[in-house]
Write a protein that holds these residues in place. Structure first.
Motif, mmCIF file in Angstrom:
data_model
loop_
_atom_site.group_PDB
_atom_site.id
_atom_site.type_symbol
_atom_site.label_atom_id
_atom_site.label_comp_id
_atom_site.label_asym_id
_atom_site.label_seq_id
_atom_site.Cartn_x
_atom_site.Cartn_y
_atom_site.Cartn_z
ATOM 1 N N PHE A 115 65.491 61.384 79.411
ATOM 2 C CA PHE A 115 65.076 61.981 78.241
ATOM 3 C C PHE A 115 64.553 61.013 77.414
ATOM 4 C CE2 PHE A 115 69.686 60.964 78.143
ATOM 5 C CZ PHE A 115 69.697 60.103 77.084
ATOM 6 N N GLN A 116 63.935 61.287 76.406
ATOM 7 C CA GLN A 116 63.303 60.345 75.430
ATOM 8 C C GLN A 116 64.145 60.627 73.987
ATOM 9 O OE1 GLN A 116 59.126 61.706 75.182
ATOM 10 N NE2 GLN A 116 59.699 62.631 73.056
ATOM 11 N N VAL A 117 63.914 59.643 73.439
ATOM 12 C CA VAL A 117 64.594 59.646 71.747
ATOM 13 C C VAL A 117 63.313 59.084 71.068
ATOM 14 C CG1 VAL A 117 66.391 58.941 70.569
ATOM 15 C CG2 VAL A 117 66.828 59.301 72.855
ATOM 16 N N PRO A 118 62.955 59.666 70.089
ATOM 17 C CA PRO A 118 63.413 61.046 69.493
ATOM 18 C C PRO A 118 63.029 61.938 70.643
ATOM 19 C CG PRO A 118 62.190 59.842 67.981
ATOM 20 C CD PRO A 118 61.963 59.122 69.312
ATOM 21 N N LEU A 119 64.004 63.188 70.704
ATOM 22 C CA LEU A 119 63.882 64.138 71.741
ATOM 23 C C LEU A 119 63.120 65.280 71.080
ATOM 24 C CD1 LEU A 119 64.670 65.703 74.181
ATOM 25 C CD2 LEU A 119 66.646 66.363 73.012
ATOM 26 N N ILE A 120 62.015 65.764 71.313
ATOM 27 C CA ILE A 120 61.131 66.617 70.843
ATOM 28 C C ILE A 120 61.364 68.073 71.399
ATOM 29 C CG2 ILE A 120 58.868 67.328 69.963
ATOM 30 C CD1 ILE A 120 59.706 64.640 68.796
ATOM 31 N N LEU A 121 61.853 69.036 70.563
ATOM 32 C CA LEU A 121 62.155 70.476 70.966
ATOM 33 C C LEU A 121 61.059 71.148 70.207
ATOM 34 C CD1 LEU A 121 66.007 70.409 71.122
ATOM 35 C CD2 LEU A 121 64.254 69.993 73.060
ATOM 36 N N ARG A 122 60.570 72.003 70.891
ATOM 37 C CA ARG A 122 59.730 73.143 70.385
ATOM 38 C C ARG A 122 60.130 74.300 69.826
ATOM 39 N NH1 ARG A 122 54.333 71.337 71.229
ATOM 40 N NH2 ARG A 122 54.185 69.664 72.211
ATOM 41 N N GLY A 123 59.689 74.966 68.999
ATOM 42 C CA GLY A 123 60.211 76.316 68.609
ATOM 43 C C GLY A 123 58.968 77.289 68.732
ATOM 44 N N LEU A 124 58.934 78.348 67.853
ATOM 45 C CA LEU A 124 57.800 79.140 67.626
ATOM 46 C C LEU A 124 56.660 78.719 67.219
ATOM 47 C CD1 LEU A 124 59.709 82.569 66.541
ATOM 48 C CD2 LEU A 124 58.922 81.948 68.919
ATOM 49 N N TYR A 125 55.508 79.039 67.815
ATOM 50 C CA TYR A 125 54.253 78.484 67.230
ATOM 51 C C TYR A 125 53.961 77.157 67.466
ATOM 52 C CZ TYR A 125 54.708 82.858 64.805
ATOM 53 O OH TYR A 125 55.267 84.166 64.396
ATOM 54 N N GLN A 126 54.501 76.504 68.505
ATOM 55 C CA GLN A 126 54.705 75.197 69.142
ATOM 56 C C GLN A 126 55.125 74.201 68.025
ATOM 57 O OE1 GLN A 126 53.896 74.381 72.285
ATOM 58 N NE2 GLN A 126 53.741 76.520 72.587
ATOM 59 N N ARG A 127 55.974 74.640 67.353
ATOM 60 C CA ARG A 127 56.519 73.614 66.182
ATOM 61 C C ARG A 127 57.332 72.633 67.011
ATOM 62 N NH1 ARG A 127 58.515 78.427 61.835
ATOM 63 N NH2 ARG A 127 56.246 79.027 61.228
ATOM 64 N N LYS A 128 57.268 71.515 66.284
ATOM 65 C CA LYS A 128 57.951 70.251 66.878
ATOM 66 C C LYS A 128 59.238 69.916 66.045
ATOM 67 C CE LYS A 128 53.921 68.788 69.392
ATOM 68 N NZ LYS A 128 53.012 67.593 69.580
ATOM 69 N N TYR A 129 60.469 69.726 66.578
ATOM 70 C CA TYR A 129 61.452 69.382 66.020
ATOM 71 C C TYR A 129 61.933 67.804 66.686
ATOM 72 C CZ TYR A 129 61.433 74.181 64.337
ATOM 73 O OH TYR A 129 61.009 75.222 63.380
ATOM 74 N N PRO A 130 61.855 66.906 65.722
ATOM 75 C CA PRO A 130 62.416 65.660 66.429
ATOM 76 C C PRO A 130 63.924 65.433 66.216
ATOM 77 C CG PRO A 130 61.488 65.117 64.489
ATOM 78 C CD PRO A 130 61.615 66.464 64.475
ATOM 79 N N TYR A 131 64.733 64.871 67.239
ATOM 80 C CA TYR A 131 66.051 64.550 67.145
ATOM 81 C C TYR A 131 66.196 62.901 67.571
ATOM 82 C CZ TYR A 131 66.658 69.654 66.454
ATOM 83 O OH TYR A 131 66.530 70.821 66.085
ATOM 84 N N LYS A 132 67.031 62.278 66.876
ATOM 85 C CA LYS A 132 67.212 61.005 67.254
ATOM 86 C C LYS A 132 68.547 60.570 67.592
ATOM 87 C CE LYS A 132 63.854 59.033 63.946
ATOM 88 N NZ LYS A 132 63.501 58.309 62.533
ATOM 89 N N HIS A 133 69.448 61.716 67.518
ATOM 90 C CA HIS A 133 70.686 61.498 67.908
ATOM 91 C C HIS A 133 70.946 62.534 69.243
ATOM 92 C CE1 HIS A 133 74.937 60.153 67.806
ATOM 93 N NE2 HIS A 133 75.162 61.530 68.103
ATOM 94 N N VAL A 134 71.090 62.108 70.380
ATOM 95 C CA VAL A 134 70.809 62.661 71.400
ATOM 96 C C VAL A 134 72.253 62.636 72.442
ATOM 97 C CG1 VAL A 134 69.820 63.375 73.587
ATOM 98 C CG2 VAL A 134 68.593 62.661 71.647
ATOM 99 N N GLY A 135 72.677 63.545 72.769
ATOM 100 C CA GLY A 135 73.962 63.435 73.808
ATOM 101 C C GLY A 135 73.870 64.274 75.002
ATOM 102 N N ARG A 136 74.009 63.874 76.123
ATOM 103 C CA ARG A 136 74.056 64.615 77.362
ATOM 104 C C ARG A 136 75.110 64.306 78.225
ATOM 105 N NH1 ARG A 136 68.633 66.075 78.147
ATOM 106 N NH2 ARG A 136 69.348 67.359 79.841
ATOM 107 N N THR A 137 75.628 65.358 79.026
ATOM 108 C CA THR A 137 76.694 65.187 79.897
ATOM 109 C C THR A 137 76.018 65.098 81.399
ATOM 110 O OG1 THR A 137 78.024 66.645 78.466
ATOM 111 C CG2 THR A 137 78.668 66.450 80.723
ATOM 112 N N LEU A 138 76.417 64.393 82.097
ATOM 113 C CA LEU A 138 75.849 63.968 83.409
ATOM 114 C C LEU A 138 76.502 65.007 84.359
ATOM 115 C CD1 LEU A 138 76.161 60.287 83.919
ATOM 116 C CD2 LEU A 138 74.157 61.576 82.889
#
Length: 416
Positions: A115-138
């Protein structure tokens, strides 16, 4: 002699043009080698330096990464066949403006996550939301050994020429395996999804997974997935596999043992980037695809509990109970119909008395020869009318009352 001289002269005439073609070729090959060496020298000057560190759990590492250096963190942990322990990787980028994202690659024995940081997640109409704090469970692949030590590596790299500061922390998830009828509380966000493992206990074939929250929004998704890698725990891929359900405050999914050969499954909870899927409002944002939108605080507190569902015996008991209620209505209706039928028959007998002559009626009513009724009837309002109209004792008892006497007088007046 003449033939030999002719062959020699022809051979000499062809050898000189060949040398004319070889000399330019050698010059070109020499120039190509010089150019390659020059480029190789430049490449060596920009070579990346790879640094590998032996890392530990529950320790926060503050480092800097650039395009010329790459850091590898080596972790090891012991896993057992009878106990599953989750591992969670948390990354936080400290800089506000980034030239290029940082790529994190986690290499495990049977799985690879990136995964990349900032994590870019897309919403409706291809809107991009960046997140700089990421936590993932292996993902935790199953093991057949009673106890096994496994290694995994976290590679950190970027293409940015400027140094980028980040924080890396790897910790253990103690409550990774859910217990039956035991509530577990946690916090999730779009960039920090959560998933847990549940193992069917002996004698339980069906369970109900319930996820609750005290607030409606942000909108979230609960999913049930098989034990396999990778685990789809992001808003853009949580619907790819298994069963899922969008929820606001409450959500529940019924899970059967026969659907999971390993007798266990993952419970995945993801917070969506937008609330439109749960019927919430969709805020007005610019629709340009190259504009990054701050989603704000979308952290949500939730709790999960897994409880056994009702078994076949309870189903049968419930069905018999409902059937008994219906049968009781039928029996009650039959009794009411029988009582009403008997009552109607008695009324018909009273309203249609048998034919009696006027003299018999007068003697029954106690009337003398002068047409004057004796006082015995009035003095004894409950006199016996055992032979009146041929009625039964119960009906005669009812006729002994004064209203019934009035009816008898009215009948006598008609007969007269």
């Amino acid at each position: 002699m003449v033939l030999r001289n002719y062959w020699k002269s022809r051979h000499k005439s062809r050898r000189f043009p060949t040398l004319c073609w070889i000399r330019p070729g050698l010059a070109a090959l020499f120039w190509f080698r010089v150019t390659q060496l020059a480029c190789g020298a430049g490449t060596v000057g920009e070579a990346k330096f790879v640094v590998q560190k032996d890392a530990e759990f529950d320790v926060t590492y503050n480092d800097t990464v650039t395009s010329v250096n790459q850091t590898i963190y080596a972790f090891n942990h012991t896993i057992s066949r009878n106990k599953t322990e989750g591992v969670r990787v948390t990354v936080d980028v400290l800089q506000q403006q980034l030239e290029s994202p940082i790529l994190f690659v986690i290499r495990q024995k049977q799985a690879v996550m990136s995964f990349q940081v900032p994590l870019i997640l897309r919403g409706l109409y291809q809107r991009k939301y960046p997140y700089k704090h990421v936590g993932r469970t292996l993902c935790q692949p199953p093991t057949r050994a009673a106890s096994e030590t496994q290694f995994f590596f976290v590679d950190v790299s970027t293409l940015s020429s400027q140094g980028t500061n980040y924080q890396l922390r790897v910790s253990r998830v103690e409550s990774f395996t859910l217990q039956t009828d035991k509530k577990f509380s946690f916090t999730a966000s779009p960039s920090q999804p959560q998933f847990f493992k549940y193992v069917f206990p002996d004698g339980v074939d069906t369970v109900i997974v319930k996820v609750n929250s005290d607030v409606n929004f942000p909108c979230s998704v609960m999913s049930v997935q098989d034990i396999q890698c990778p685990v789809y725990d992001l808003d853009n891929n949580v619907a790819f596999i298994g069963m899922y359900q969008t929820m606001t405050k409450k959500g529940a999914i019924t899970v059967q043992r026969k659907d999971f050969p390993s007798n266990s499954f993952y419970v995945v909870v993801v917070v969506k980037t937008e609330d439109e899927a749960c019927g919430g409002p969709l805020r007005f944002y610019p629709l340009r695809g190259d504009v990054l939108i701050d989603a704000g605080n979308r952290t949500k507190d939730l709790n999960v509990v897994v409880s056994p569902a009702i078994n076949s015996e309870k189903y049968v008991i419930g069905m018999l109970f409902c059937l008994g209620i219906f049968l009781s209505f039928y029996v009650l209706t039959l009794l009411v119909a029988c009582v009403e039928n008997k009552r109607m028959k008695r009324r018909e007998v009273f309203e249609n008395p048998p034919d009696i002559s006027p003299a018999e009626t007068a003697s029954l009513l106690g009337k003398n020869g002068d047409g004057i009724m004796t006082q015995s009837l009035f003095l004894c309002p409950r006199c016996s009318f055992s032979h009146l109209f041929g009625l039964s004792a119960v009906a005669l008892h009812a006729l002994a009352c004064i209203p019934k006497l009035t009816r008898a007088l009215w009948s006598y007046s008609i007969l007269r």
